[in-house]
Design a protein around this motif. Structure first.
Motif, PDB file in Angstrom:
ATOM      1  N   VAL A 244     -74.488 -62.282  46.283  1.00  0.00           N
ATOM      2  CA  VAL A 244     -73.487 -61.209  46.373  1.00  0.00           C
ATOM      3  C   VAL A 244     -72.637 -61.291  47.635  1.00  0.00           C
ATOM      4  O   VAL A 244     -71.795 -60.431  47.871  1.00  0.00           O
ATOM      5  CB  VAL A 244     -74.168 -59.815  46.301  1.00  0.00           C
ATOM      6  CG1 VAL A 244     -74.778 -59.588  44.936  1.00  0.00           C
ATOM      7  CG2 VAL A 244     -75.238 -59.662  47.394  1.00  0.00           C
ATOM      8  N   ARG A 245     -72.848 -62.323  48.460  1.00  0.00           N
ATOM      9  CA  ARG A 245     -72.077 -62.411  49.695  1.00  0.00           C
ATOM     10  C   ARG A 245     -70.607 -62.738  49.382  1.00  0.00           C
ATOM     11  O   ARG A 245     -70.271 -63.121  48.260  1.00  0.00           O
ATOM     12  CB  ARG A 245     -72.681 -63.458  50.628  1.00  0.00           C
ATOM     13  CG  ARG A 245     -74.107 -63.106  51.035  1.00  0.00           C
ATOM     14  CD  ARG A 245     -74.668 -64.136  51.988  1.00  0.00           C
ATOM     15  NE  ARG A 245     -74.102 -63.989  53.310  1.00  0.00           N
ATOM     16  CZ  ARG A 245     -73.648 -65.010  54.059  1.00  0.00           C
ATOM     17  NH1 ARG A 245     -73.662 -66.231  53.594  1.00  0.00           N
ATOM     18  NH2 ARG A 245     -73.156 -64.785  55.252  1.00  0.00           N
ATOM     19  N   TYR A 246     -69.771 -62.661  50.395  1.00  0.00           N
ATOM     20  CA  TYR A 246     -68.326 -62.861  50.184  1.00  0.00           C
ATOM     21  C   TYR A 246     -68.042 -64.211  49.521  1.00  0.00           C
ATOM     22  O   TYR A 246     -67.120 -64.347  48.732  1.00  0.00           O
ATOM     23  CB  TYR A 246     -67.578 -62.725  51.528  1.00  0.00           C
ATOM     24  CG  TYR A 246     -67.859 -63.841  52.493  1.00  0.00           C
ATOM     25  CD1 TYR A 246     -69.006 -63.846  53.272  1.00  0.00           C
ATOM     26  CD2 TYR A 246     -66.995 -64.923  52.593  1.00  0.00           C
ATOM     27  CE1 TYR A 246     -69.283 -64.882  54.140  1.00  0.00           C
ATOM     28  CE2 TYR A 246     -67.260 -65.971  53.460  1.00  0.00           C
ATOM     29  CZ  TYR A 246     -68.405 -65.936  54.224  1.00  0.00           C
ATOM     30  OH  TYR A 246     -68.684 -66.975  55.079  1.00  0.00           O
ATOM     31  N   ASP A 247     -68.882 -65.211  49.827  1.00  0.00           N
ATOM     32  CA  ASP A 247     -68.660 -66.551  49.272  1.00  0.00           C
ATOM     33  C   ASP A 247     -69.581 -66.839  48.091  1.00  0.00           C
ATOM     34  O   ASP A 247     -69.802 -67.994  47.731  1.00  0.00           O
ATOM     35  CB  ASP A 247     -68.859 -67.605  50.364  1.00  0.00           C
ATOM     36  CG  ASP A 247     -70.258 -67.536  50.992  1.00  0.00           C
ATOM     37  OD1 ASP A 247     -71.052 -66.646  50.607  1.00  0.00           O
ATOM     38  OD2 ASP A 247     -70.556 -68.370  51.865  1.00  0.00           O
ATOM     39  N   ALA A 248     -70.127 -65.784  47.507  1.00  0.00           N
ATOM     40  CA  ALA A 248     -71.004 -65.875  46.333  1.00  0.00           C
ATOM     41  C   ALA A 248     -72.318 -66.589  46.628  1.00  0.00           C
ATOM     42  O   ALA A 248     -72.966 -67.115  45.724  1.00  0.00           O
ATOM     43  CB  ALA A 248     -70.291 -66.524  45.142  1.00  0.00           C
ATOM     44  N   SER A 249     -72.699 -66.608  47.901  1.00  0.00           N
ATOM     45  CA  SER A 249     -74.001 -67.173  48.267  1.00  0.00           C
ATOM     46  C   SER A 249     -74.988 -66.024  48.494  1.00  0.00           C
ATOM     47  O   SER A 249     -74.635 -64.849  48.376  1.00  0.00           O
ATOM     48  CB  SER A 249     -73.884 -68.012  49.541  1.00  0.00           C
ATOM     49  OG  SER A 249     -73.605 -67.181  50.652  1.00  0.00           O
ATOM     50  N   HIS A 250     -76.227 -66.399  48.792  1.00  0.00           N
ATOM     51  CA  HIS A 250     -77.220 -65.391  49.169  1.00  0.00           C
ATOM     52  C   HIS A 250     -77.865 -65.809  50.472  1.00  0.00           C
ATOM     53  O   HIS A 250     -77.595 -66.897  51.006  1.00  0.00           O
ATOM     54  CB  HIS A 250     -78.259 -65.204  48.067  1.00  0.00           C
ATOM     55  CG  HIS A 250     -79.087 -66.420  47.795  1.00  0.00           C
ATOM     56  ND1 HIS A 250     -80.112 -66.836  48.632  1.00  0.00           N
ATOM     57  CD2 HIS A 250     -79.027 -67.330  46.790  1.00  0.00           C
ATOM     58  CE1 HIS A 250     -80.648 -67.928  48.161  1.00  0.00           C
ATOM     59  NE2 HIS A 250     -80.005 -68.270  47.037  1.00  0.00           N
ATOM     60  N   LYS A 251     -78.712 -64.979  50.999  1.00  0.00           N
ATOM     61  CA  LYS A 251     -79.439 -65.282  52.244  1.00  0.00           C
ATOM     62  C   LYS A 251     -80.897 -64.895  52.039  1.00  0.00           C
ATOM     63  O   LYS A 251     -81.451 -64.101  52.799  1.00  0.00           O
ATOM     64  CB  LYS A 251     -78.839 -64.505  53.419  1.00  0.00           C
ATOM     65  CG  LYS A 251     -77.546 -65.065  53.930  1.00  0.00           C
ATOM     66  CD  LYS A 251     -77.791 -66.286  54.815  1.00  0.00           C
ATOM     67  CE  LYS A 251     -76.504 -66.798  55.434  1.00  0.00           C
ATOM     68  NZ  LYS A 251     -76.731 -67.996  56.243  1.00  0.00           N
ATOM     69  N   ARG A 252     -81.498 -65.428  50.985  1.00  0.00           N
ATOM     70  CA  ARG A 252     -82.861 -65.035  50.637  1.00  0.00           C
ATOM     71  C   ARG A 252     -83.806 -65.154  51.833  1.00  0.00           C
ATOM     72  O   ARG A 252     -83.832 -66.176  52.518  1.00  0.00           O
ATOM     73  CB  ARG A 252     -83.390 -65.906  49.495  1.00  0.00           C
ATOM     74  CG  ARG A 252     -84.777 -65.459  49.009  1.00  0.00           C
ATOM     75  CD  ARG A 252     -85.415 -66.482  48.095  1.00  0.00           C
ATOM     76  NE  ARG A 252     -84.639 -66.716  46.893  1.00  0.00           N
ATOM     77  CZ  ARG A 252     -84.690 -65.953  45.798  1.00  0.00           C
ATOM     78  NH1 ARG A 252     -85.480 -64.905  45.786  1.00  0.00           N
ATOM     79  NH2 ARG A 252     -83.944 -66.248  44.747  1.00  0.00           N
ATOM     80  N   SER A 253     -84.569 -64.105  52.049  1.00  0.00           N
ATOM     81  CA  SER A 253     -85.612 -64.140  53.077  1.00  0.00           C
ATOM     82  C   SER A 253     -86.942 -64.423  52.393  1.00  0.00           C
ATOM     83  O   SER A 253     -87.254 -63.809  51.365  1.00  0.00           O
ATOM     84  CB  SER A 253     -85.692 -62.784  53.795  1.00  0.00           C
ATOM     85  OG  SER A 253     -86.897 -62.705  54.532  1.00  0.00           O
ATOM     86  N   HIS A 254     -87.695 -65.347  52.976  1.00  0.00           N
ATOM     87  CA  HIS A 254     -89.015 -65.678  52.423  1.00  0.00           C
ATOM     88  C   HIS A 254     -90.132 -65.010  53.228  1.00  0.00           C
ATOM     89  O   HIS A 254     -91.297 -65.400  53.109  1.00  0.00           O
ATOM     90  CB  HIS A 254     -89.205 -67.198  52.395  1.00  0.00           C
ATOM     91  CG  HIS A 254     -88.226 -67.888  51.487  1.00  0.00           C
ATOM     92  ND1 HIS A 254     -88.371 -67.888  50.116  1.00  0.00           N
ATOM     93  CD2 HIS A 254     -87.079 -68.556  51.744  1.00  0.00           C
ATOM     94  CE1 HIS A 254     -87.353 -68.548  49.569  1.00  0.00           C
ATOM     95  NE2 HIS A 254     -86.556 -68.956  50.545  1.00  0.00           N
TER      96      HIS A 254
END
Ligand code: SF4
Length: 174
Positions: free
Chosen positions: A24-34
């Motif tokens: 959902v980020r501006y560049d359609a990426s994510h930042k999944r936290s593990h």
């Protein structure tokens, strides 16, 4: 287990949608936290996801946005700064609406702890970008974080999940 334990409401935690792997980020990426604590909260059904920028009506992808004039979220609420995207469009209304939606969701679930993505003009809790689109970070918090904190919700970044868990354990004893 006591009656008090049985009747106690489950503690929900508000979490930035991008930290949960949603693109959902501006560049359609994510930042999944593990992070293992976050994984446990997800498995236990305690996580309420929110992306304030989507909740405010912005699309994916969207131009990157920053708070102007090296200001923070508080200045946006005080109308002394704006959120502007890298095309020069003032997107402040969407950021305000999204923050209000995030607060509404938090209140609906009686949330006291939020884990929000560091650095974002919505979700940042100790660092944001300075509005020059030069990659320069400054101390500050985003528009949603400011509103949640004003409402008494404890906001932590993905780098401080252990602290959030410790506070949650304390709050659950009260
Ligand atoms: S607004 Fe918050 S949840 Fe949405 S993409 Fe940005 S950092 Fe992630």
């Amino acid at each position: 287990m006591t009656l008090a334990h049985i009747s106690r409401r489950p503690s929900y935690i508000l979490v930035s949608s991008c930290l949960l792997g949603n693109p959902v980020r501006y560049d359609a990426s994510h930042k999944r936290s593990h992070h293992d604590v976050l994984q446990r909260w997800v498995a236990d059904g305690k996580v309420i996801a929110v992306c304030p920028e989507l909740a405010g009506g912005l699309p994916v992808p969207r131009p990157a946005a920053e708070i102007s004039q090296a200001a923070g979220g508080k200045a946006v609420w005080l109308h002394t700064a704006h959120v502007v995207d890298n095309q020069g469009t003032d997107v402040t209304p969407a950021f305000i609406t999204g923050a209000e939606q995030a607060l509404r969701l938090a209140q609906q679930f009686h949330i006291r702890i939020a884990i929000l993505k560091e650095g974002s003009p919505s979700c940042g809790s100790s660092q944001i970008y300075d509005g020059s689109f030069s990659g320069t970070k400054i101390a500050g918090q985003g528009v949603t974080t400011t509103l949640l904190r004003e409402a008494g919700i404890h906001v932590f970044s993905e780098d401080r999940i252990n602290e959030a868990a410790a506070l949650l354990a304390q709050l659950e004893q009260q």
